[in-house]
Enzyme design. Structure first.
Site, mmCIF file in Angstrom:
data_model
loop_
_atom_site.group_PDB
_atom_site.id
_atom_site.type_symbol
_atom_site.label_atom_id
_atom_site.label_comp_id
_atom_site.label_asym_id
_atom_site.label_seq_id
_atom_site.Cartn_x
_atom_site.Cartn_y
_atom_site.Cartn_z
ATOM 1 N N GLY A 1 -6.958 -12.979 6.797
ATOM 2 C CA GLY A 1 -7.366 -12.444 8.098
ATOM 3 C C GLY A 1 -6.231 -12.092 9.039
ATOM 4 O O GLY A 1 -6.470 -11.562 10.121
ATOM 5 N N ALA A 2 -4.981 -12.351 8.624
ATOM 6 C CA ALA A 2 -3.849 -12.076 9.533
ATOM 7 C C ALA A 2 -3.738 -10.581 9.841
ATOM 8 O O ALA A 2 -3.532 -10.183 10.989
ATOM 9 C CB ALA A 2 -2.550 -12.595 8.925
ATOM 10 N N GLY A 3 -3.887 -9.749 8.814
ATOM 11 C CA GLY A 3 -3.812 -8.298 9.016
ATOM 12 C C GLY A 3 -4.942 -7.795 9.902
ATOM 13 O O GLY A 3 -4.745 -6.905 10.739
ATOM 14 N N ASP A 4 -6.128 -8.391 9.743
ATOM 15 C CA ASP A 4 -7.282 -7.990 10.565
ATOM 16 C C ASP A 4 -7.082 -8.425 12.015
ATOM 17 O O ASP A 4 -7.462 -7.712 12.943
ATOM 18 C CB ASP A 4 -8.576 -8.592 10.001
ATOM 19 C CG ASP A 4 -8.824 -8.134 8.568
ATOM 20 O OD1 ASP A 4 -8.443 -6.999 8.237
ATOM 21 O OD2 ASP A 4 -9.407 -8.911 7.793
ATOM 22 N N GLU B 1 0.827 -1.212 0.000
ATOM 23 C CA GLU B 1 0.000 0.000 0.000
ATOM 24 C C GLU B 1 0.859 1.260 0.000
ATOM 25 O O GLU B 1 0.495 2.259 -0.630
ATOM 26 C CB GLU B 1 -0.967 -0.025 1.197
ATOM 27 C CG GLU B 1 -2.102 -1.016 0.982
ATOM 28 C CD GLU B 1 -2.837 -1.396 2.258
ATOM 29 O OE1 GLU B 1 -3.929 -1.984 2.137
ATOM 30 O OE2 GLU B 1 -2.337 -1.147 3.370
#
Length: 314
Positions: A249-252, A189
């Site tokens: 889902g690791a970042g969440d 990003e």
């Protein structure tokens, strides 16, 4: 919040997948469940379809002790669907069905003002900024939260295929950048938002992405851990090595971990040692999550996090 359809076997393209399993998805919903699973208190605001999948998602929130009183049901549009796969080359492939889907049709008039005003932390992404009326609802909710003293937390969670163009994505994401108190961003990003600059150069991050109102900027680096930037200090916290099965889902989970710590200690960004402990906790939340398939089923309890922290320390 939406339904993810994930291939029943790993390492295939969407076209090669023999079958798909359904799973609840959507980054902000994952974060809400992540916080609740750790023993925190969370609510979710958004819209799903008045259909089987919509009711399934609202129920999943409830089963996971997330307050779903801010969820609305649209009678005319369906719950969003996404087909997601981790290909053999490690890249993720997305195919979205949102033409339009219910989540895009949340109106400002449907916001639960009282619920939003109660939040210590108001967390959001950028997908809700792509289309009206949801964009106006999102901006109004931020204003309500800000006026009631909430900490604003932003994870842009770039999904380029959903935006009309790369330029629109860059502009839309940066448009609300300077309102956030806390921002979590990935290396990819940074490259995207800075037009191709080096994400590993701390000066790029500070010059291009740190703004005067920002209390904490976190750059996640997957299994390598994360870097942090505040007005006073910067540094990095190493990741914890585990055997990865599925990175969904690791970042969440990481965001859930840091927000969970922040809710009980809102000034931790002012004390580097406390901040580093919280970021290690968040790194471990991400690490536990990749050891299981799926996002919501894999989000860890506090016990699981503390157990891996103890192992990592020994």
């Amino acid at each position: 919040m939406l339904i993810d359809f994930v291939p029943s076997v790993g390492g295939v393209s969407l076209a090669e997948a023999p079958a798909f399993e359904k799973a609840a998805g959507g980054a902000p919903a994952n974060v809400a469940v992540g916080i609740s699973r750790l023993g925190g208190s969370a609510a979710f605001v958004g819209k799903v379809g008045d259909d089987e999948f919509g009711y399934m998602l609202a129920n999943i929130l409830k089963q996971n002790n997330v307050d779903n009183s801010g969820v609305r049901f649209d009678h005319n549009a369906r719950t969003a669907l996404a087909f997601v796969t981790n290909r053999a080359d490690g890249e993720r492939e997305f195919l979205f069905f949102r033409h339009p889907s219910a989540d895009m049709l949340l109106h400002e008039s449907e916001l639960d003002v009282e619920l939003i005003s109660k939040a210590k932390i108001f967390h959001y992404g950028s997908i809700s900024l792509i289309d009206e009326p949801c964009k106006s609802a999102h901006l109004a909710a931020m204003k309500i939260a800000k006026n009631s003293g909430s900490i604003l937390s932003y994870d842009p969670n770039l999904r380029l295929p959903l935006w009309p163009s790369a330029e629109a994505a860059r502009e839309g994401i940066m448009n609300i950048w300077d309102q956030a108190d806390i921002i979590k961003i990935s290396e990819e990003e940074i490259t995207f938002l800075t037009g191709g600059e080096d994400p590993n150069d701390d000066n790029v991050v500070l010059d291009r992405l740190f703004h005067p109102n920002l209390k904490l900027l976190i750059v996640t680096e997957g299994s390598e851990g994360c870097r942090y930037f505040t007005k006073e200090f910067r540094g990095r916290v190493a990741g914890v090595k585990v055997k990865a099965v599925d990175t969904t889902g690791a970042g969440d989970a990481f965001v859930g971990g840091i927000l969970f710590c922040l809710a009980s200690d809102p000034n931790l960004y002012k004390d580097e040692e406390r901040l580093r402990q919280a970021l290690l906790f968040a790194n471990v939340c991400g690490a536990v999550t990749v050891t299981k398939r799926g996002a919501i089923p894999a989000l860890p309890t506090k016990e699981a996090v503390l157990s891996l922290l103890t192992q990592a320390a020994s």
